[in-house]
Design an enzyme around this catalytic site. Structure first.
Site, PDB file in Angstrom:
ATOM      1  CG  PHE A 143      87.764  68.824  -8.476  1.00  0.00           C
ATOM      2  CD1 PHE A 143      87.575  67.648  -7.771  1.00  0.00           C
ATOM      3  CD2 PHE A 143      89.059  69.289  -8.641  1.00  0.00           C
ATOM      4  CE1 PHE A 143      88.643  66.949  -7.240  1.00  0.00           C
ATOM      5  CE2 PHE A 143      90.138  68.607  -8.115  1.00  0.00           C
ATOM      6  CZ  PHE A 143      89.931  67.436  -7.413  1.00  0.00           C
ATOM      7  CG  HIS A 174      91.021  61.936 -14.253  1.00  0.00           C
ATOM      8  ND1 HIS A 174      90.133  62.400 -15.208  1.00  0.00           N
ATOM      9  CD2 HIS A 174      90.444  62.234 -13.045  1.00  0.00           C
ATOM     10  CE1 HIS A 174      89.090  62.942 -14.617  1.00  0.00           C
ATOM     11  NE2 HIS A 174      89.261  62.859 -13.307  1.00  0.00           N
ATOM     12  CG  HIS A 204      85.003  59.386 -11.896  1.00  0.00           C
ATOM     13  ND1 HIS A 204      85.054  60.223 -12.990  1.00  0.00           N
ATOM     14  CD2 HIS A 204      85.796  59.959 -10.944  1.00  0.00           C
ATOM     15  CE1 HIS A 204      85.843  61.257 -12.712  1.00  0.00           C
ATOM     16  NE2 HIS A 204      86.302  61.123 -11.480  1.00  0.00           N
TER      17      HIS A 204
END
Length: 420
Positions: free
Chosen positions: A404, A345, A308
């Protein structure tokens, strides 16, 4: 159990609007990050982004498609076209009842919604907006599943068409959903991936408010620094990737080229905090362990991990702990890298872009580097492939995602052997 393989790849990413340009960019380790050009970003803390040089007309999209759709939909359509062409899939002759769409997106049509609000509210001066000034296709922008619908219409896919929105793991989870539909016999072919175009004033302001994005505006190409001691946050990006995911026997029957097989997929939620992560990496580690179990792999068989690697202090340390938890001592021997150091991202899209990278790593035998990793964080003490790509035979690649909301996902691509 029915097995699923990848037979086509389409990518629109910063630094190159095609699969091949994307691959060249990430293996060269040359960040495609610059000052934001789509609006005046000088009032914001973070003024840089990984933008795509994307012209939908180059992909044969019609004026009507361009008029009614947000940028994130147009990028998804372009990727789907490239993936279908790459797969040699004749969608006109295919059984549309056995072909579906699974698309991911974290923020949907954020550009159109913000622009239309500005017009309808006269730059926020009118509390009661005048709907007569809004575009006629505002409903399509409001409902992000319109992206899956557009792909289904263009390619005649009449099996399930759905949109997965699980924050920054959407791109992995959408492919995971496609995998399950094929395993369950609901479809033989799925167009699966994700798209996001979040570079807007309100998105930039939101990430500024929580100080998640980097303020290192002076040298944009050096600002994304996953696992580096001097990292200061992530760089916002945009992009899309779509894969043709196909049932193995179906792919073989039509003589399709096979990049790899999807051998494992698992997701977890940490039930802990909207943006916070537990330092021990438990949930991400458990997702990786579950995926390894499905693939019937020992940790030592993993040949590459697409991290990630967002470039925040919290995520990079959490992720390092997760790899140690899931792989044990093998975590110290496997090459790991974050392509966010190059393409930024792109929120929900990045998981599918990273899965495209994993398929190409297996196919081409090159591990892309983590750009700008010059001074490793001592707490991120694994092999994060600094600066330079390396050749490697990779039979099994893992991609990990964290988002998130506490979402944690992992997927495994494996080389398909002749005996399989």
């Amino acid at each position: 159990m029915r097995r699923a393989v990848v037979t086509g790849i389409g990518v629109v990413a910063p630094g190159g609007p095609s699969r091949e340009e994307f691959w060249q960019r990430i293996t060269d380790g040359k960040p495609a990050i610059r000052m934001i050009s789509s609006f005046d970003a000088t009032p914001y803390r973070s003024q840089i982004a990984a933008e795509c040089d994307f012209d939908p007309r180059q992909y044969g999209l019609t004026p009507r498609e361009i008029r009614r759709n947000d940028r994130f939909v147009l990028m998804a359509l372009a990727c789907a076209q490239e993936a279908v062409t790459d797969a040699g899939l004749d969608t006109d002759a295919a059984d549309g009842d056995r072909m579906g769409v699974s698309l991911g997106s974290a923020v949907g049509a954020s550009i159109t919604l913000e622009e239309e609000y500005v017009v309808a509210s006269d730059h926020g001066r009118e509390w009661q907006v005048d709907h007569r000034h809004a575009m006629p296709f505002l409903y399509q922008a409001l409902v992000p599943s319109s992206a899956a619908t557009e792909i289904a219409v263009r390619f005649g896919a009449r099996a399930q068409a759905s949109l997965v929105s699980t924050g920054c793991t959407s791109g992995i989870d959408s492919i995971g959903h496609a995998l399950r539909l094929i395993q369950d016999g609901e479809a033989d072919v799925m167009l699966a991936g994700a798209s996001d175009a979040p570079i807007t004033p309100i998105t930039v302001a939101c990430f500024d408010a929580i100080r998640a994005t980097t303020p290192a505006n002076d040298v944009p190409e050096q600002a994304s620094r996953p696992f580096d001691r001097d990292r200061k946050g992530f760089v916002l990006g945009e992009g899309a990737a779509v894969l043709v995911v196909e049932e193995l026997a179906h792919a073989r029957a039509r003589g399709a080229r096979i990049y790899c097989e999807i051998t494992g997929y698992a997701a977890r939620a940490n039930g802990y905090h909207m943006t916070g992560l537990r330092p021990d990496g438990r949930e991400l580690g458990d997702a990786i362990g579950d995926a390894l179990g499905q693939a019937r792999l020992d940790p030592g068989q993993v040949g590459y991990i697409s991290a990630h690697g967002s470039g925040t202090l919290q995520n990079d340390r959490h992720e390092t702990a997760a790899y140690k938890r899931a792989l044990g001592e093998a975590a110290r021997r496997v090459p790991i890298s974050s392509i966010k150091s190059v393409v930024g991202h792109s929120l929900g899209a990045i998981g599918s872009i990273e899965m495209a990278a994993c398929a190409l790593v297996i196919d081409r035998g090159v591990v892309p580097p983590t750009a700008n990793l010059t001074t490793p964080d001592p707490e991120c003490d694994l092999d994060y492939t600094p600066v330079t790509a390396r050749e490697a035979v990779v039979d099994h690649a893992v991609s990990a995602g964290s988002g998130f909301g506490g979402f944690q996902s992992a997927m495994i691509f494996s080389r398909l052997t002749e005996a399989a």
